[in-house]
Scaffold this motif. Structure first.
Motif, PDB file in Angstrom:
ATOM      1  N   VAL A 133      79.027 -17.060  48.117  1.00  0.00           N
ATOM      2  CA  VAL A 133      78.467 -18.208  47.397  1.00  0.00           C
ATOM      3  C   VAL A 133      79.536 -18.821  46.495  1.00  0.00           C
ATOM      4  CG1 VAL A 133      76.739 -18.931  45.709  1.00  0.00           C
ATOM      5  CG2 VAL A 133      76.125 -17.303  47.503  1.00  0.00           C
ATOM      6  N   TRP A 134      80.258 -17.963  45.769  1.00  0.00           N
ATOM      7  CA  TRP A 134      81.340 -18.451  44.915  1.00  0.00           C
ATOM      8  C   TRP A 134      82.431 -19.107  45.737  1.00  0.00           C
ATOM      9  CZ3 TRP A 134      83.287 -19.757  40.392  1.00  0.00           C
ATOM     10  CH2 TRP A 134      84.659 -19.682  40.172  1.00  0.00           C
ATOM     11  N   THR A 146      81.259 -22.456  47.244  1.00  0.00           N
ATOM     12  CA  THR A 146      81.106 -23.447  46.173  1.00  0.00           C
ATOM     13  C   THR A 146      82.457 -23.968  45.730  1.00  0.00           C
ATOM     14  OG1 THR A 146      79.081 -22.362  45.417  1.00  0.00           O
ATOM     15  CG2 THR A 146      80.172 -23.851  43.875  1.00  0.00           C
ATOM     16  N   CYS A 147      83.416 -23.067  45.535  1.00  0.00           N
ATOM     17  CA  CYS A 147      84.762 -23.485  45.133  1.00  0.00           C
ATOM     18  C   CYS A 147      85.380 -24.387  46.186  1.00  0.00           C
ATOM     19  CB  CYS A 147      85.646 -22.259  44.903  1.00  0.00           C
ATOM     20  SG  CYS A 147      85.204 -21.281  43.469  1.00  0.00           S
ATOM     21  N   LEU A 158      79.046 -20.620  37.153  1.00  0.00           N
ATOM     22  CA  LEU A 158      78.299 -20.725  38.402  1.00  0.00           C
ATOM     23  C   LEU A 158      77.054 -19.834  38.379  1.00  0.00           C
ATOM     24  CD1 LEU A 158      77.986 -21.650  41.354  1.00  0.00           C
ATOM     25  CD2 LEU A 158      79.447 -19.723  42.005  1.00  0.00           C
ATOM     26  N   TYR A 168      73.193 -21.058  38.521  1.00  0.00           N
ATOM     27  CA  TYR A 168      72.367 -20.626  39.665  1.00  0.00           C
ATOM     28  C   TYR A 168      71.131 -19.879  39.176  1.00  0.00           C
ATOM     29  CZ  TYR A 168      71.079 -18.131  43.944  1.00  0.00           C
ATOM     30  OH  TYR A 168      70.401 -17.613  45.017  1.00  0.00           O
TER      31      TYR A 168
END
Length: 856
Positions: A454-455, A458-459, A805, A809
């Motif tokens: 997810v990180w 997203t990045c 983040l 979230y």
């Protein structure tokens, strides 16, 4: 010296920029001017080196004794504040008594006497004050420091007790008393919660030093007078200037408690004192495992805390309710009438300080608060609802958080009780399941509640989108761009946007530095896809750099950027905690190699190499190079990393930074050489857009070196760092890193762009600036690379990005409040739900954490 060095560096940089500007304005030869300025770099480096040496020498003048004295002041202030927040003295210190521990759990007393008498340098205290037998350890309240310092010959003590019996409370009192009685230059008592120690993977001294640096960052400063490189934390431990108070032995995993005792014994030096607390049965089980040799804490005596007498508990509840003859105290009459026998469920439950604290919070009014709306403590006497002690304790645990978050007369609550309870359940599950049951609630570890992908995705999406939007911003300002730039002269806004967008170059590098290989691939893909869509919308989909070509080229840029992120991620400069073993990090990964080969083939195909006679050999060669780079670099960093907060940073140019720079240069050359092959060898025509610019490999090299060379700098030794302070420092570090790295990459990229080769319409390359286009392009693209690279390095080397983040979230999922740090600080300072241990929070008691984690 510091001001002089900074002024000199600023003047030097200003002079370099001014020289290049004059060369451009008066057509003096920008490349030649840039080359002539290179010798000045040596002087700039010498100035910076002398500045660093001056600061290092100043720090070296402080001896270990002085460091210990400063640390003692910090420790006292830290725990005096924590005792006030925990209300340990409100309305008065709760009396706690103890007796000698079971003789089977400690050393024989004659052995303790002979051991202490035979230590090098003599016994640690006056033998006349030693207890002659274990019974001499019996005491209560403020005698605990005297027990350790004078009655126990070896100054090693095991504090045992039932759950909630007040072990931690007693240790805090002991610590404060020891600090008050400490002589200058003597050992400093430091409390260490053992829940975060994994003895199967880490030695005790290494963990103690790591924990001290986390809580007191100034101890990270190296000791230059030592023959071996070590921090002040390690030096204090080695010099026996730390008295470890190890709290919560029972919170270590049951499977490794025997190992933990063995490693504690191995770490103890002759004459060194120690305090260890644990629950009785858990400690007994560790001493006599079923399938191992029994282990005792070497040279240690022991005490066991006693339950509170019913009269003591009754007096405490009455006084906390306002004293005798008050309406609030009268509400306890039914309960107090059932306590003298000590046999009723309510009497047994209220026999520990923990349960007394919960009961007073739930049933007693606060100053300025009426008791009419509060629940009546008489409900605890209903044996149909609460047939035994465990039922009473479960009720008190469940009612605690709603009571802590009821309207406060002095501190209005921003969160409803149900909101707070939901947040604490989420946090307790995080500690119990994501972190294997540790008690340390660290804000920089909350990212474990999210999958790593997810990180990374997203990045990548943010980096690729920012890359594309930045091109649009430059296009919108096209009328201000100097003549001769590659942006000037285009007829439409979309045409200008197509030229100014990097097509995934910047997005791939930024996404890779922050999100590793997946982040780089996504960043390059998003940047390339966005540019491809722009081509389609502009009606240029049939051109060589059309929709599909843009996507593939973006993937190539992203792969290269991802490799840079994987390489830089190996840096241990900030104390990263790796999840994979050292051996696993050096294994070849065929998956990454195969990905590199596929990207290499797609990249060369997108650049038109398959239409030439040399297409297949070149595609295979480039694919092998990409695959080899992916297989080698992609395995050198762990799949998941723990990025601790950064206090401050400095640059340390060591061999690792040099290697990272050379590797960055090599990686950056991969797609660039493909473009050169296309233009020079195969007649495909050189295009700075179908191949990475010649300046980019040098930018990659510098970005890799500067990211690898960032080291954590020591902080102020005269203050402990709390969670909120640590977050603020990490945020400031992020801002300063972004600015510093942006300026550095912009300068390097700009200088290399000025001197890079240009191509004519026939595809012929010319080295050195032939006109003003290179200078104008450097004014546009270099800041774009600098901003993206600076943001990526800052996010990769600090913890604020992960935290932001996760916070967003969790807030969207209604699991945590968005203003999370305010919520945690309020829970600690106003509500009593959390306690603070250095830089981390903990639940008020480990049993409260377990109870919340079990909620459905």
């Amino acid at each position: 010296m510091r001001r002089t060095a900074v002024v000199y560096l600023l003047l030097s940089l200003t002079g370099v920029a001014g020289a290049l500007w004059l060369a451009h304005e008066h057509h003096l030869g920008t490349a030649a001017t840039a080359v002539s300025l290179l010798p000045s770099l040596a002087g700039m480096y010498m100035t910076w080196a002398s500045f660093r040496a001056d600061r290092t020498e100043a720090a070296a003048e402080r001896g270990l004794g002085e460091v210990a004295d400063l640390l003692a002041t910090v420790v006292r202030e830290q725990w005096e504040s924590e005792a006030r927040v925990r209300r340990l003295n409100d309305p008065y210190p709760l009396p706690v008594s103890w007796v000698p521990a079971d003789a089977r759990l400690v050393e024989d007393w004659p052995l303790l006497l002979s051991t202490a008498a035979g230590w090098p340098g003599g016994p640690p205290s006056d033998p006349e004050s030693w207890a002659t037998e274990p019974g001499g350890l019996t005491g209560s309240d403020g005698e605990i420091a005297d027990v350790l310092l004078r009655r126990v010959p070896t100054r090693r003590l095991v504090v045992l007790g039932a759950p909630g019996s007040g072990k931690t409370m007693l240790l805090v009192r002991m610590l404060l008393a020891l600090v008050e009685q400490r002589q200058p230059g003597g050992p400093v008592p430091v409390l260490f919660p053992l829940a975060s120690w994994n003895p199967a993977e880490q030695e005790l001294d290494a963990w103690l030093a790591e924990r001290m640096i986390q809580d007191y960052p100034g101890l990270r400063d190296p000791v230059l007078s030592s023959l071996e490189p070590m921090t002040h934390a390690q030096a204090l431990l080695t010099g026996r200037l730390i008295l470890p108070i190890l709290d919560g032995f029972d919170e270590i995993s049951q499977a490794v408690r025997g190992t933990a005792l063995d490693k504690i014994n191995a770490a103890l030096r002759l004459g060194q004192g120690l305090v260890l607390s644990s629950r009785v049965e858990e400690y007994r089980g560790a001493l006599a495992p079923e399938s191992a040799v029994p282990v005792k804490l070497a040279g240690a005596a022991g005490i066991e805390l006693q339950p509170l007498a019913p009269a003591v508990a009754a007096a405490y509840l009455t006084r906390d309710a306002g004293g005798r003859e008050t309406a609030s105290a009268a509400r306890w009459e039914t309960v107090l009438a059932r306590m003298p026998s000590g046999e009723t469920p309510i009497a047994q439950a209220l026999g520990t300080p923990l349960m007394l604290f919960l009961a007073r919070t739930i049933y007693n009014p606060r100053p300025g608060e009426g008791s009419v709306t509060l629940p009546n403590p008489a409900e605890l006497c209903d044996e149909d609802r609460f047939p035994d002690r465990s039922a009473v304790e479960a009720h008190l645990f469940d009612a605690f958080i709603p009571a802590a978050y009821r309207p406060h007369p002095r501190y209005p609550c921003k969160w409803r009780p149900e909101q707070a309870e939901k947040a604490f359940v989420h946090l307790a599950r995080h500690l119990q399941h994501s972190l294997s049951g540790t008690a340390d609630l660290a804000w920089w570890q909350l990212h474990r509640t999210l999958p790593l992908w997810v990180w990374q995705i997203t990045c990548g999406v943010l980096a690729g989108g920012a890359d594309w939007l930045a091109g649009g911003a430059i296009a919108a300002l096209g009328h201000r761009i100097p003549a001769g730039s590659m942006v000037s002269g285009y007829s439409s806004f979309l045409d200008t946007w197509l030229v100014t967008s990097s097509g995934g170059l910047v997005g791939g590098l930024a996404g890779g530095l922050v999100g590793r290989l997946p982040g780089g691939l996504v960043g390059g893909l998003v940047g390339g896809l966005a540019q491809g869509l722009t081509y389609e919308y502009a009606g240029q989909g049939d051109t060589e750099a059309g929709f599909l070509g843009s996507i593939v080229t973006g993937l190539a840029y992203g792969f290269v950027g991802g490799l840079m992120g994987e390489l830089v991620g190996r840096s241990s400069a900030t104390g990263l905690m790796m999840e994979e073993s050292v051996r696993e990090r050096w294994l070849w990964r065929w998956g990454v190699a195969a990905t590199g080969m596929a990207v290499g083939i797609a990249y060369t195909t997108a650049n038109g190499l398959e239409y030439t006679g040399f297409g297949i050999p070149v595609k295979l060669a480039v694919a092998c190079v990409f695959g080899l780079a992916g297989g080698l670099v992609g395995v050198r960093s762990p799949r998941r990393q723990e990025t601790p907060p950064m206090i401050r940073v400095r640059l340390a140019w060591d061999r690792g930074a040099l290697a990272a720079g050379l590797a960055g240069l090599t990686i950056g050359l991969l797609p660039w050489l493909s473009g050169i092959l296309s233009g020079e060898l195969l007649g495909g025509g050189y295009s700075s857009f179908s191949a990475i610019r010649a300046s980019t490999p040098f930018t990659y090299a510098f970005a890799g070196a500067i990211a690898y060379g960032l080291k954590a700098a020591p902080a102020n030794l005269t203050s402990a760092v709390g969670p909120a302070t640590l977050l603020a420092q990490d945020r400031r570090t992020f801002s300063s890193l972004w600015f510093t790295v942006t300026v550095a990459i912009t300068v390097v990229a700009g200088l290399t762009m000025v001197a890079e080769p240009t191509a004519d319409v026939g595809g012929n390359l010319y080295w050195g600036a032939q006109d003003n286009s290179n200078f104008a392009d450097a004014q546009i693209l270099a800041p774009l690379l600098g901003l993206a690279g600076g943001a990526a390095v800052a996010l990769a080397r600090t913890a604020i990005g992960f935290f932001t983040l996760v916070r967003g979230y969790a807030a969207l999922r209604r699991r945590l409040p968005y203003n999370l740090m305010t919520f945690l600080a309020d829970a600690h300072e106003r509500r009593g739900v959390l306690r603070q241990a250095g830089a981390v929070y903990e639940f008020r008691h480990i049993d409260l954490q377990h109870r919340l984690a079990e909620r459905p």
